[in-house]
Design a protein around this motif. Structure first.
Motif, PDB file in Angstrom:
ATOM      1  N   ASP A  73       0.850  -1.188   0.000  1.00 43.59           N
ATOM      2  CA  ASP A  73       0.000   0.000   0.000  1.00 43.59           C
ATOM      3  C   ASP A  73       0.887   1.240   0.000  1.00 43.59           C
ATOM      4  O   ASP A  73       1.354   1.700   1.045  1.00 43.59           O
ATOM      5  CB  ASP A  73      -0.913  -0.018   1.229  1.00 43.59           C
ATOM      6  N   ILE A  74       1.122   1.762  -1.186  1.00 41.93           N
ATOM      7  CA  ILE A  74       2.061   2.879  -1.354  1.00 41.93           C
ATOM      8  C   ILE A  74       1.520   4.161  -0.713  1.00 41.93           C
ATOM      9  O   ILE A  74       2.294   4.977  -0.212  1.00 41.93           O
ATOM     10  CB  ILE A  74       2.419   3.080  -2.846  1.00 41.93           C
ATOM     11  N   ASP A  75       0.202   4.327  -0.687  1.00 45.76           N
ATOM     12  CA  ASP A  75      -0.371   5.519  -0.060  1.00 45.76           C
ATOM     13  C   ASP A  75      -0.138   5.508   1.452  1.00 45.76           C
ATOM     14  O   ASP A  75       0.229   6.523   2.036  1.00 45.76           O
ATOM     15  CB  ASP A  75      -1.871   5.629  -0.370  1.00 45.76           C
ATOM     16  N   ALA A  76      -0.346   4.345   2.059  1.00 47.15           N
ATOM     17  CA  ALA A  76      -0.121   4.223   3.503  1.00 47.15           C
ATOM     18  C   ALA A  76       1.362   4.411   3.830  1.00 47.15           C
ATOM     19  O   ALA A  76       1.709   5.057   4.826  1.00 47.15           O
ATOM     20  CB  ALA A  76      -0.603   2.866   4.008  1.00 47.15           C
ATOM     21  N   LEU A  77       2.226   3.869   2.982  1.00 49.64           N
ATOM     22  CA  LEU A  77       3.670   4.034   3.186  1.00 49.64           C
ATOM     23  C   LEU A  77       4.061   5.502   3.072  1.00 49.64           C
ATOM     24  O   LEU A  77       4.809   6.019   3.904  1.00 49.64           O
ATOM     25  CB  LEU A  77       4.460   3.194   2.179  1.00 49.64           C
ATOM     26  N   SER A  78       3.556   6.178   2.059  1.00 45.63           N
ATOM     27  CA  SER A  78       3.860   7.601   1.875  1.00 45.63           C
ATOM     28  C   SER A  78       3.405   8.416   3.076  1.00 45.63           C
ATOM     29  O   SER A  78       4.107   9.321   3.520  1.00 45.63           O
ATOM     30  CB  SER A  78       3.184   8.134   0.609  1.00 45.63           C
ATOM     31  N   GLU A  79       2.247   8.067   3.601  1.00 43.26           N
ATOM     32  CA  GLU A  79       1.731   8.774   4.774  1.00 43.26           C
ATOM     33  C   GLU A  79       2.650   8.571   5.983  1.00 43.26           C
ATOM     34  O   GLU A  79       2.956   9.518   6.703  1.00 43.26           O
ATOM     35  CB  GLU A  79       0.321   8.279   5.090  1.00 43.26           C
ATOM     36  N   LYS A  80       3.113   7.333   6.184  1.00 45.60           N
ATOM     37  CA  LYS A  80       4.035   7.056   7.294  1.00 45.60           C
ATOM     38  C   LYS A  80       5.334   7.836   7.125  1.00 45.60           C
ATOM     39  O   LYS A  80       5.863   8.395   8.082  1.00 45.60           O
ATOM     40  CB  LYS A  80       4.370   5.560   7.348  1.00 45.60           C
ATOM     41  N   LEU A  81       5.851   7.856   5.901  1.00 49.28           N
ATOM     42  CA  LEU A  81       7.093   8.576   5.642  1.00 49.28           C
ATOM     43  C   LEU A  81       6.920  10.075   5.892  1.00 49.28           C
ATOM     44  O   LEU A  81       7.782  10.711   6.485  1.00 49.28           O
ATOM     45  CB  LEU A  81       7.579   8.310   4.217  1.00 49.28           C
ATOM     46  N   GLU A  82       5.809  10.621   5.422  1.00 50.39           N
ATOM     47  CA  GLU A  82       5.560  12.054   5.608  1.00 50.39           C
ATOM     48  C   GLU A  82       5.390  12.401   7.085  1.00 50.39           C
ATOM     49  O   GLU A  82       5.853  13.447   7.532  1.00 50.39           O
ATOM     50  CB  GLU A  82       4.330  12.479   4.800  1.00 50.39           C
ATOM     51  N   LYS A  83       4.722  11.522   7.845  1.00 46.31           N
ATOM     52  CA  LYS A  83       4.566  11.758   9.286  1.00 46.31           C
ATOM     53  C   LYS A  83       5.924  11.782   9.975  1.00 46.31           C
ATOM     54  O   LYS A  83       6.108  12.483  10.962  1.00 46.31           O
ATOM     55  CB  LYS A  83       3.682  10.688   9.916  1.00 46.31           C
TER      56      LYS A  83
END
Length: 96
Positions: A73-83
């Protein structure tokens, strides 16, 4: 003999384990990449890094691509990275 549903469950579990390993590696390298990026602001410090250290952004981008291609899930990963304060866009800019 094993039923196909048993094999599918095992395959899904293996796939998820692989995605978990990739995600952990991505999160670890994101921190390291932030460190390397910080050193770039001071040329003499950046020059002291080895070639392997300087490869970190490329390696991280490859990990993210593998995660995506593996069905992560690239969207969830991107969100974790941004956080965590990590900007993925600089990897793409650096790779070009």
């Amino acid at each position: 003999t094993r039923r196909s549903s048993d094999l599918q469950l095992k395959d899904d579990a293996i796939k998820q384990k692989g995605l978990d390993i990739l995600e952990n590696e991505i999160m670890n390298y994101a921190e390291y990449d932030r460190y390397v990026t910080t050193l770039k602001r001071t040329p003499w410090r950046y020059a002291s890094l080895s070639r392997i250290d300087k490869y970190a952004p490329t390696y991280l981008l490859g990990l993210i691509q593998e995660f995506y291609e593996g069905g992560g899930d690239i969207d969830a990963l991107s969100e974790k990275l941004e956080k965590g304060g990590f900007d993925v866009s600089h990897l793409v800019n650096e790779a070009q």
